[in-house]
Design a protein around this motif. Structure first.
Motif, PDB file in Angstrom:
ATOM      1  N   VAL A 157      46.339  -3.533  36.234  1.00 56.15           N
ATOM      2  CA  VAL A 157      46.170  -2.210  35.253  1.00 56.15           C
ATOM      3  C   VAL A 157      46.518  -2.429  33.805  1.00 56.15           C
ATOM      4  O   VAL A 157      47.599  -2.933  33.801  1.00 56.15           O
ATOM      5  CB  VAL A 157      47.041  -1.040  35.862  1.00 56.15           C
ATOM      6  CG1 VAL A 157      46.688   0.286  34.884  1.00 56.15           C
ATOM      7  CG2 VAL A 157      46.300  -0.632  37.165  1.00 56.15           C
ATOM      8  N   THR A 159      47.489  -0.561  30.742  1.00 54.80           N
ATOM      9  CA  THR A 159      47.967   0.926  30.367  1.00 54.80           C
ATOM     10  C   THR A 159      47.430   1.084  28.881  1.00 54.80           C
ATOM     11  O   THR A 159      47.520   2.075  28.205  1.00 54.80           O
ATOM     12  CB  THR A 159      49.172   1.120  30.410  1.00 54.80           C
ATOM     13  OG1 THR A 159      50.137   0.365  29.666  1.00 54.80           O
ATOM     14  CG2 THR A 159      49.501   0.978  32.108  1.00 54.80           C
ATOM     15  N   HIS A 164      50.118  -4.173  34.569  1.00 55.10           N
ATOM     16  CA  HIS A 164      51.052  -3.942  35.445  1.00 55.10           C
ATOM     17  C   HIS A 164      50.226  -4.224  36.789  1.00 55.10           C
ATOM     18  O   HIS A 164      48.925  -3.922  36.854  1.00 55.10           O
ATOM     19  CB  HIS A 164      51.927  -2.488  35.753  1.00 55.10           C
ATOM     20  CG  HIS A 164      51.039  -1.289  35.981  1.00 55.10           C
ATOM     21  ND1 HIS A 164      50.954  -0.139  34.961  1.00 55.10           N
ATOM     22  CD2 HIS A 164      50.355  -0.811  36.996  1.00 55.10           C
ATOM     23  CE1 HIS A 164      50.277   0.702  35.375  1.00 55.10           C
ATOM     24  NE2 HIS A 164      49.676   0.307  36.458  1.00 55.10           N
ATOM     25  N   ARG A 166      49.207  -2.704  40.648  1.00 52.76           N
ATOM     26  CA  ARG A 166      49.418  -1.448  41.422  1.00 52.76           C
ATOM     27  C   ARG A 166      49.350  -1.972  42.923  1.00 52.76           C
ATOM     28  O   ARG A 166      48.627  -2.829  43.111  1.00 52.76           O
ATOM     29  CB  ARG A 166      48.130  -0.582  41.433  1.00 52.76           C
ATOM     30  CG  ARG A 166      48.175   0.463  42.134  1.00 52.76           C
ATOM     31  CD  ARG A 166      49.188   1.685  41.798  1.00 52.76           C
ATOM     32  NE  ARG A 166      49.118   2.896  42.639  1.00 52.76           N
ATOM     33  CZ  ARG A 166      50.154   4.089  42.385  1.00 52.76           C
ATOM     34  NH1 ARG A 166      50.960   4.032  41.568  1.00 52.76           N
ATOM     35  NH2 ARG A 166      49.923   4.841  43.214  1.00 52.76           N
ATOM     36  N   PHE A 175      53.251   3.293  47.309  1.00 49.18           N
ATOM     37  CA  PHE A 175      52.542   2.692  46.310  1.00 49.18           C
ATOM     38  C   PHE A 175      53.180   2.886  44.828  1.00 49.18           C
ATOM     39  O   PHE A 175      53.722   4.344  44.683  1.00 49.18           O
ATOM     40  CB  PHE A 175      51.052   3.068  46.296  1.00 49.18           C
ATOM     41  CG  PHE A 175      50.248   2.730  47.444  1.00 49.18           C
ATOM     42  CD1 PHE A 175      49.514   1.390  47.227  1.00 49.18           C
ATOM     43  CD2 PHE A 175      49.793   3.236  48.571  1.00 49.18           C
ATOM     44  CE1 PHE A 175      48.812   1.010  48.511  1.00 49.18           C
ATOM     45  CE2 PHE A 175      49.277   2.805  49.630  1.00 49.18           C
ATOM     46  CZ  PHE A 175      48.863   1.482  49.454  1.00 49.18           C
ATOM     47  N   ARG A 176      53.367   2.026  44.141  1.00 49.49           N
ATOM     48  CA  ARG A 176      54.024   1.922  42.860  1.00 49.49           C
ATOM     49  C   ARG A 176      53.307   0.785  41.936  1.00 49.49           C
ATOM     50  O   ARG A 176      52.622   0.342  42.194  1.00 49.49           O
ATOM     51  CB  ARG A 176      55.652   1.616  43.164  1.00 49.49           C
ATOM     52  CG  ARG A 176      56.502   2.498  43.891  1.00 49.49           C
ATOM     53  CD  ARG A 176      57.910   2.433  43.886  1.00 49.49           C
ATOM     54  NE  ARG A 176      58.672   3.286  44.537  1.00 49.49           N
ATOM     55  CZ  ARG A 176      60.010   3.340  44.283  1.00 49.49           C
ATOM     56  NH1 ARG A 176      60.710   2.516  43.473  1.00 49.49           N
ATOM     57  NH2 ARG A 176      60.571   4.478  44.613  1.00 49.49           N
ATOM     58  N   ASP A 177      53.951   1.222  40.626  1.00 49.53           N
ATOM     59  CA  ASP A 177      53.457   0.353  39.656  1.00 49.53           C
ATOM     60  C   ASP A 177      54.620  -0.715  39.175  1.00 49.53           C
ATOM     61  O   ASP A 177      55.689  -0.327  39.335  1.00 49.53           O
ATOM     62  CB  ASP A 177      53.140   1.158  38.225  1.00 49.53           C
ATOM     63  CG  ASP A 177      52.106   2.211  38.496  1.00 49.53           C
ATOM     64  OD1 ASP A 177      51.251   2.025  39.347  1.00 49.53           O
ATOM     65  OD2 ASP A 177      52.108   3.165  38.069  1.00 49.53           O
ATOM     66  N   ARG A 200      44.364  -0.699  49.413  1.00 47.92           N
ATOM     67  CA  ARG A 200      43.786   0.028  48.318  1.00 47.92           C
ATOM     68  C   ARG A 200      43.291   1.491  48.831  1.00 47.92           C
ATOM     69  O   ARG A 200      43.361   2.256  48.134  1.00 47.92           O
ATOM     70  CB  ARG A 200      42.919  -0.754  47.295  1.00 47.92           C
ATOM     71  CG  ARG A 200      42.432   0.159  46.018  1.00 47.92           C
ATOM     72  CD  ARG A 200      41.529  -0.661  45.204  1.00 47.92           C
ATOM     73  NE  ARG A 200      40.467  -1.262  46.049  1.00 47.92           N
ATOM     74  CZ  ARG A 200      39.713  -2.170  45.374  1.00 47.92           C
ATOM     75  NH1 ARG A 200      39.826  -2.259  44.201  1.00 47.92           N
ATOM     76  NH2 ARG A 200      38.408  -2.477  45.994  1.00 47.92           N
ATOM     77  N   ASP A 203      45.848   3.936  49.267  1.00 48.08           N
ATOM     78  CA  ASP A 203      46.394   4.708  47.879  1.00 48.08           C
ATOM     79  C   ASP A 203      45.786   5.879  47.344  1.00 48.08           C
ATOM     80  O   ASP A 203      44.964   5.823  46.545  1.00 48.08           O
ATOM     81  CB  ASP A 203      46.521   3.486  47.074  1.00 48.08           C
ATOM     82  CG  ASP A 203      47.215   3.654  45.838  1.00 48.08           C
ATOM     83  OD1 ASP A 203      47.831   4.843  45.427  1.00 48.08           O
ATOM     84  OD2 ASP A 203      47.648   3.029  44.991  1.00 48.08           O
ATOM     85  N   TRP A 206      45.648   6.602  43.460  1.00 50.11           N
ATOM     86  CA  TRP A 206      44.714   5.590  43.044  1.00 50.11           C
ATOM     87  C   TRP A 206      43.206   6.214  43.287  1.00 50.11           C
ATOM     88  O   TRP A 206      42.479   5.914  42.161  1.00 50.11           O
ATOM     89  CB  TRP A 206      44.734   4.034  43.563  1.00 50.11           C
ATOM     90  CG  TRP A 206      43.606   3.232  43.044  1.00 50.11           C
ATOM     91  CD1 TRP A 206      42.581   2.790  43.521  1.00 50.11           C
ATOM     92  CD2 TRP A 206      44.069   2.361  41.803  1.00 50.11           C
ATOM     93  NE1 TRP A 206      41.992   1.778  42.844  1.00 50.11           N
ATOM     94  CE2 TRP A 206      42.698   1.689  41.546  1.00 50.11           C
ATOM     95  CE3 TRP A 206      44.968   2.353  40.952  1.00 50.11           C
ATOM     96  CZ2 TRP A 206      42.672   0.628  40.507  1.00 50.11           C
ATOM     97  CZ3 TRP A 206      44.728   1.476  39.864  1.00 50.11           C
ATOM     98  CH2 TRP A 206      43.636   0.447  39.674  1.00 50.11           C
ATOM     99  N   VAL A 245      46.825   8.358  38.806  1.00 47.32           N
ATOM    100  CA  VAL A 245      47.672   7.446  38.714  1.00 47.32           C
ATOM    101  C   VAL A 245      47.849   6.915  37.201  1.00 47.32           C
ATOM    102  O   VAL A 245      49.056   6.563  36.591  1.00 47.32           O
ATOM    103  CB  VAL A 245      47.730   6.149  39.749  1.00 47.32           C
ATOM    104  CG1 VAL A 245      46.769   5.181  39.122  1.00 47.32           C
ATOM    105  CG2 VAL A 245      49.140   5.445  39.741  1.00 47.32           C
TER     106      VAL A 245
END
Length: 297
Positions: A157, A159, A164, A166, A175-177, A200, A203, A206, A245
């Motif tokens: 991703v 931003t 980052h 995912r 799930f985190r960044d 995925r 998530d 997401w 997200v």
């Protein structure tokens, strides 16, 4: 031995060699068909390209005869020098039509990028995503410092402020960044992932879409200037459908006032979020400008 100097290979062949190098580094594997499809060449020509590549970098590729694929070796060393910005652009948009730069008669300048991920870390994450594997990383967090974690990344991703991954974090079972610049080491974890939990498709943030409506700041003295910035007619707004997200990142990047009554300085925050209380019930606004838990949302 052949060399990459202009007298040793043609421009088109250097581009095909770069394609081999790029795909094996960031995807973990490459086939003759990758070159055939990308460049419209005959399989015999692709074979010659791989032969030349292996002469130039004999330790970079292992050939899997059963699957007819060339795989990355543990001692891989890039044959080409990689520019970070070009690499990130290629991962985002795909490869351009060529490697050579062209003369630009019109001066264009842009604000510099202050943070860029390490390409070896980026490559490790990229290969893991492609292979559907887990990754053991050492990671620095602002809140908890350095930790070791197993993650299952599924997407990269941008931003607008940082890159980052995912990923599913096995340590926290969610799930985190993970900001790529904070990953100091990355090593593939052997074994299969639990797709019923870690893929995925699981998530929710997401896969969930949220509707955002952005309006010229209601306290701006000359809102027409803001409308012109965004190609709006009088009274129009910007309507976006984004991943849940990603909402907070977008609102922060574009400086959107997300306070309940648009109370931030309109000279600094030219856009405002319509109905932020409702949006806050759909997504986290923790990093959005003007967000306040004390405000009741």
């Amino acid at each position: 031995m052949p060399n990459l100097a202009s007298g040793g290979t043609s421009t088109s062949q250097r581009e095909r060699l770069w394609q081999i190098d790029f795909l094996v580094r960031f995807r973990g594997q490459v086939t003759r068909q990758d070159l055939v499809r990308r460049f419209g060449i005959a399989p015999s020509n692709a074979t010659r390209d791989f032969t030349l590549y292996r002469q130039l970098a004999p330790d970079n590729l292992d050939y899997d005869h059963s699957e007819k694929v060339y795989r990355l070796t543990p001692v891989f060393q890039p044959l080409f020098t990689y520019d970070r910005e070009h690499t990130l652009q290629t991962l985002t948009l795909g490869q351009g039509v060529g490697l050579e730069t062209c003369a630009q008669p019109i001066l264009v300048d842009a604000a510099p990028t202050l943070n860029q991920p390490d390409l070896d870390v980026l490559a490790a994450v990229s290969r893991t995503i492609y292979a559907g594997k887990a990754l053991l990383i050492r990671y620095f967090s602002v809140s908890s410092g350095e930790t070791t974690r197993e993650i299952v990344p599924h997407s990269l991703v941008n931003t607008g402020l940082c890159w980052h991954a995912r990923a599913y974090c096995r340590t926290h079972a969610q799930f985190r960044d993970f900001v790529l610049t904070r990953i100091t080491s990355a090593e593939e974890v052997k074994g299969v992932i639990d797709t019923s939990v870690e893929s995925r498709a699981q998530d929710q943030e997401w896969n969930q879409e949220v509707e955002l409506e952005l309006i010229p700041h209601p306290r701006a003295t000359y809102s027409r200037a803001i409308e012109l910035d965004y190609g709006l007619e009088s009274g129009q707004s910007i309507n976006l459908s984004v991943r849940a997200v990603m909402a907070g990142y977008l609102l922060r990047r574009w400086g959107v006032d997300c306070s309940p009554d648009a109370t931030l300085n309109p000279n600094e925050y030219q856009l405002a979020l319509r109905d932020p209380k409702w949006v806050a019930t759909q997504v986290s606004l923790a990093i959005a400008p003007g967000f306040s838990e004390e405000a009741g949302y």
